[in-house]
Design a protein around this motif. Structure first.
Motif, PDB file in Angstrom:
ATOM      1  N   PHE A  48      -4.975 -57.066  -7.285  1.00 22.81           N
ATOM      2  CA  PHE A  48      -5.772 -57.697  -6.229  1.00 22.81           C
ATOM      3  C   PHE A  48      -6.362 -56.608  -5.333  1.00 22.81           C
ATOM      4  N   ASP A  49      -7.610 -56.808  -4.920  1.00 22.63           N
ATOM      5  CA  ASP A  49      -8.217 -55.823  -4.024  1.00 22.63           C
ATOM      6  C   ASP A  49      -7.809 -56.103  -2.582  1.00 22.63           C
ATOM      7  N   ASP A  50      -8.337 -55.341  -1.639  1.00 25.02           N
ATOM      8  CA  ASP A  50      -7.925 -55.469  -0.240  1.00 25.02           C
ATOM      9  C   ASP A  50      -8.304 -56.810   0.371  1.00 25.02           C
ATOM     10  N   GLU A  51      -9.235 -57.512  -0.289  1.00 25.29           N
ATOM     11  CA  GLU A  51      -9.640 -58.834   0.211  1.00 25.29           C
ATOM     12  C   GLU A  51      -8.850 -59.964  -0.454  1.00 25.29           C
ATOM     13  N   GLY A  52      -7.956 -59.609  -1.364  1.00 26.56           N
ATOM     14  CA  GLY A  52      -7.143 -60.616  -2.037  1.00 26.56           C
ATOM     15  C   GLY A  52      -7.769 -61.201  -3.286  1.00 26.56           C
ATOM     16  N   ASN A  53      -8.828 -60.563  -3.814  1.00 22.91           N
ATOM     17  CA  ASN A  53      -9.472 -61.035  -5.042  1.00 22.91           C
ATOM     18  C   ASN A  53      -8.769 -60.449  -6.270  1.00 22.91           C
ATOM     19  N   PHE A  54      -8.639 -61.257  -7.321  1.00 21.42           N
ATOM     20  CA  PHE A  54      -7.998 -60.805  -8.550  1.00 21.42           C
ATOM     21  C   PHE A  54      -8.917 -59.826  -9.277  1.00 21.42           C
ATOM     22  N   VAL A  55      -8.371 -58.674  -9.634  1.00 18.42           N
ATOM     23  CA  VAL A  55      -9.119 -57.647 -10.339  1.00 18.42           C
ATOM     24  C   VAL A  55      -8.244 -57.096 -11.457  1.00 18.42           C
ATOM     25  N   VAL A  56      -8.808 -56.247 -12.310  1.00 22.04           N
ATOM     26  CA  VAL A  56      -8.059 -55.669 -13.430  1.00 22.04           C
ATOM     27  C   VAL A  56      -7.833 -54.191 -13.175  1.00 22.04           C
ATOM     28  N   ASP A  57      -6.603 -53.747 -13.363  1.00 21.59           N
ATOM     29  CA  ASP A  57      -6.261 -52.347 -13.126  1.00 21.59           C
ATOM     30  C   ASP A  57      -6.328 -51.562 -14.437  1.00 21.59           C
ATOM     31  N   GLY A  58      -7.484 -51.549 -15.054  1.00 23.71           N
ATOM     32  CA  GLY A  58      -7.639 -50.732 -16.271  1.00 23.71           C
ATOM     33  C   GLY A  58      -7.141 -51.434 -17.509  1.00 23.71           C
ATOM     34  N   LEU A  59      -7.999 -51.573 -18.513  1.00 24.55           N
ATOM     35  CA  LEU A  59      -7.604 -52.279 -19.721  1.00 24.55           C
ATOM     36  C   LEU A  59      -6.516 -51.554 -20.499  1.00 24.55           C
TER      37      LEU A  59
ATOM     38  N   LYS B   9      -3.464 -52.180  13.880  1.00 24.84           N
ATOM     39  CA  LYS B   9      -4.169 -51.734  12.683  1.00 24.84           C
ATOM     40  C   LYS B   9      -3.600 -52.349  11.402  1.00 24.84           C
ATOM     41  N   SER B  10      -2.496 -53.053  11.498  1.00 27.22           N
ATOM     42  CA  SER B  10      -1.881 -53.661  10.321  1.00 27.22           C
ATOM     43  C   SER B  10      -2.708 -54.846   9.845  1.00 27.22           C
ATOM     44  N   SER B  11      -2.323 -55.388   8.679  1.00 25.92           N
ATOM     45  CA  SER B  11      -3.022 -56.553   8.128  1.00 25.92           C
ATOM     46  C   SER B  11      -2.505 -57.868   8.685  1.00 25.92           C
TER      47      SER B  11
ATOM     48  N   ILE C  27      -0.300 -49.939  -0.176  1.00 27.54           N
ATOM     49  CA  ILE C  27       0.938 -50.573  -0.653  1.00 27.54           C
ATOM     50  C   ILE C  27       1.631 -51.286   0.501  1.00 27.54           C
ATOM     51  N   ARG C  28       1.676 -50.621   1.657  1.00 27.84           N
ATOM     52  CA  ARG C  28       2.286 -51.249   2.832  1.00 27.84           C
ATOM     53  C   ARG C  28       1.531 -52.517   3.229  1.00 27.84           C
ATOM     54  N   MET C  29       0.212 -52.504   3.078  1.00 31.23           N
ATOM     55  CA  MET C  29      -0.578 -53.693   3.390  1.00 31.23           C
ATOM     56  C   MET C  29      -0.157 -54.869   2.516  1.00 31.23           C
ATOM     57  N   ARG C  30       0.046 -54.611   1.216  1.00 33.84           N
ATOM     58  CA  ARG C  30       0.474 -55.695   0.313  1.00 33.84           C
ATOM     59  C   ARG C  30       1.848 -56.234   0.701  1.00 33.84           C
ATOM     60  N   LEU C  31       2.742 -55.332   1.111  1.00 31.81           N
ATOM     61  CA  LEU C  31       4.057 -55.783   1.560  1.00 31.81           C
ATOM     62  C   LEU C  31       3.920 -56.656   2.802  1.00 31.81           C
TER      63      LEU C  31
ATOM     64  N   ARG D 149      14.998 -74.170  -2.278  1.00 33.29           N
ATOM     65  CA  ARG D 149      13.917 -74.117  -1.300  1.00 33.29           C
ATOM     66  C   ARG D 149      12.595 -73.892  -2.023  1.00 33.29           C
ATOM     67  N   PRO D 150      11.499 -74.317  -1.435  1.00 28.00           N
ATOM     68  CA  PRO D 150      10.204 -74.043  -2.074  1.00 28.00           C
ATOM     69  C   PRO D 150       9.890 -72.558  -2.041  1.00 28.00           C
ATOM     70  N   PRO D 151       9.263 -72.022  -3.065  1.00 35.11           N
ATOM     71  CA  PRO D 151       8.879 -70.609  -3.060  1.00 35.11           C
ATOM     72  C   PRO D 151       7.870 -70.317  -1.947  1.00 35.11           C
ATOM     73  N   SER D 152       7.811 -69.056  -1.553  1.00 36.40           N
ATOM     74  CA  SER D 152       6.860 -68.612  -0.521  1.00 36.40           C
ATOM     75  C   SER D 152       5.584 -68.146  -1.214  1.00 36.40           C
ATOM     76  N   ALA D 153       4.471 -68.762  -0.872  1.00 41.23           N
ATOM     77  CA  ALA D 153       3.188 -68.428  -1.481  1.00 41.23           C
ATOM     78  C   ALA D 153       2.451 -67.416  -0.618  1.00 41.23           C
ATOM     79  N   VAL D 154       1.952 -66.357  -1.228  1.00 39.05           N
ATOM     80  CA  VAL D 154       1.218 -65.327  -0.492  1.00 39.05           C
ATOM     81  C   VAL D 154      -0.191 -65.844  -0.216  1.00 39.05           C
ATOM     82  N   ALA D 155      -0.451 -66.156   1.041  1.00 36.62           N
ATOM     83  CA  ALA D 155      -1.708 -66.809   1.410  1.00 36.62           C
ATOM     84  C   ALA D 155      -2.918 -65.917   1.154  1.00 36.62           C
ATOM     85  N   ARG D 156      -2.755 -64.601   1.308  1.00 38.82           N
ATOM     86  CA  ARG D 156      -3.896 -63.691   1.188  1.00 38.82           C
ATOM     87  C   ARG D 156      -4.521 -63.742  -0.201  1.00 38.82           C
TER      88      ARG D 156
END
Length: 484
Positions: free
Chosen positions: A404-415, A172-174, A445-449, A284-291
């Protein structure tokens, strides 16, 4: 009587912490690990952090971090920890891999090899079957295999009922879970093994995960050798207690010089090697979050490069003009250019208990403000901390949840969260962005981790760091202001 006993214990402790004894013992264990590698030259050789790194030559080892924790295999504490999923290993070699570790105190092998890895193999096998139900599987092994004579029948039977629950959590994890062609199975090799098992590519019915316990098992963990040293089982363990600043990286860079030293000069040579290493840090090169398409990156402060112009950069970016840098460090700030002020934020982070409160009340809010602003301008954000695996992971987790939403799209958390005066030109642009209506709880939160760990398997944020992140995300602003 007690005086004599205390003298004996004192002598044994002195010998156990003797750096010459430790290094000569490690040298003996390295020879055995090399023999195993020679028997399986096509299998990736991987040290289990941290102890295993002393015994595996970096020239032979695959450059992939592995962390199977012994405490996940301790009696009555058995666990499959999603924060240490090690799923990147599944993409290395479908013929097999070799994992190296060691233990002290007269045990045949560490709990990481005897229980943590067997649990991992079984859970992965069961989760693969759950995730890929459409794939036909004949004789797919989902049994728990533990080393006879090391894990008792009683303990084995107590672990078995827990496996399905762990497999369900992994399913069930991401995390991405490849559709393996064969199940995993642990195989154990120790210095007392009479022979090494052979695996025919045409007749293989499982993927062997070869668990190598590098050290000889000796009574009381000590054995006097004819070469003028006392052999100490598991010498690579707890090197902070005996290494005088030496670590596996420094050891392997100076191996011949260190091991050729006699007892009287070895401490001087180690001090020289340690001092020299402080001026030769390899970035070392930084680790890029693919999601999130690499818009969030994580690294250690030692991976950042200060150019001659004073500008910060990192390696392997190509053109790095679209990267902003967020640096959390307890160390003195490097002489970075003030021209970078718009795209670089340096946040000092005190150590100890004071640092925990500072992280929640000061570092995280400032970091979130900076990250959202940079993301809204189309920048990628590289987040660095001293270890590259703790505070930076916490900040990245919070940013991924807020922006970012659960699909990895950039969103705004309230102006209301972030509209600093000097960035008012962004208001119209931000108003056009979708808002973050994602359900917020510990699961998300665990999903983002998990997204971060998939990109950076060595990520290992402390409980305190994750607790502060949860407090920031799950606690109302008014309550946080009262705490501050």
């Amino acid at each position: 009587m007690n005086t004599d006993r205390n003298k004996t214990f004192s002598h044994l402790r002195k010998e156990s912490l003797d750096v010459y004894n430790r290094l000569k013992s490690i040298e003996e264990d390295i020879k055995f690990v090399n023999q195993v590698h020679d028997a399986y030259p096509d299998f990736p050789l991987l040290p289990n952090l941290r102890c295993g790194a002393w015994y595996t030559d970096p020239c032979l080892a695959a450059p992939h971090p592995v962390y199977f924790k012994s405490t996940d295999g301790h009696f009555a504490n058995w666990s499959f920890n999603l924060r240490r999923a090690n799923l990147h290993l599944l993409n290395l070699n479908h013929r097999g891999i070799v994992l190296v570790d060691s233990t002290r105190s007269g045990k045949r092998m560490p709990d990481a090899l005897s229980k943590t890895i067997p649990i991992w193999c079984t859970v992965v096998n069961r989760a693969v079957r759950l995730r890929h139900r459409e794939t036909p599987r004949q004789k797919w092994d989902i049994s728990l295999h533990t080393p006879p004579g090391v894990v008792s029948t009683q303990e084995h039977s107590q672990i078995v009922p827990l496996l399905d629950g762990w497999a369900e959590s992994l399913n069930k994890s991401s995390y991405s879970l490849p559709d393996l062609s064969l199940p995993l199975r642990p195989i154990w090799i120790t210095p007392t093994s009479s022979s090494f098992p052979k695996f025919s590519p045409t007749e293989q019915t499982f993927i062997p995960i070869i668990c190598v316990s590098a050290s000889h098992q000796v009574e009381e963990g000590f054995d006097r050798r004819s070469g003028g040293f006392v052999y100490i089982q598991g010498s690579g363990d707890d090197h902070e207690l005996w290494g005088m600043g030496l670590n596996p990286d420094i050891f392997w860079h100076n191996r011949e010089r260190i091991l050729s030293a006699n007892r009287s000069e070895v401490e001087t040579i180690i001090a020289s090697c340690v001092n020299g290493a402080q001026n030769t840090v390899t970035a070392r090169p930084p680790s890029a979050v693919a999601r999130v398409n690499g818009r969030i990156l994580v690294c250690a402060t030692s991976d950042l490069i200060v150019k001659s112009s004073g500008h910060l950069s990192a390696i392997f970016f190509g053109e790095s003009g679209d990267v902003a840098y967020l640096v959390l460090s307890s160390r003195d700030r490097n002489n970075t250019s003030t021209d970078d002020a718009r795209n670089v934020l340096y946040i000092p982070t005190p150590d100890g208990k004071k640092g925990h409160a500072h992280f929640l009340q000061m570092a995280l809010p400032r970091a979130m403000e900076f990250v959202q602003t940079q993301l809204a301008e189309g920048m990628r954000v590289c987040i660095a901390c001293d270890s590259g695996n703790d505070l930076s992971i916490g900040v990245a987790t919070a940013a991924l949840q807020k922006y970012f939403d659960d699909e990895g799209n950039f969103v705004v958390d309230g102006l209301h969260d972030i509209i600093p005066g000097r960035y008012n030109t962004l208001i119209i642009y931000i108003l056009c962005l979708p808002t973050n209506d994602t359900l917020l709880d510990k699961r998300t939160i665990r999903m983002r981790l998990e997204w971060i760990i998939a990109a950076r398997p060595e990520a290992n944020p402390t409980r305190d760091t994750l607790k502060r992140v949860n407090e920031l995300l799950l606690t109302s602003d008014s309550f946080l202001r009262k705490r501050c």
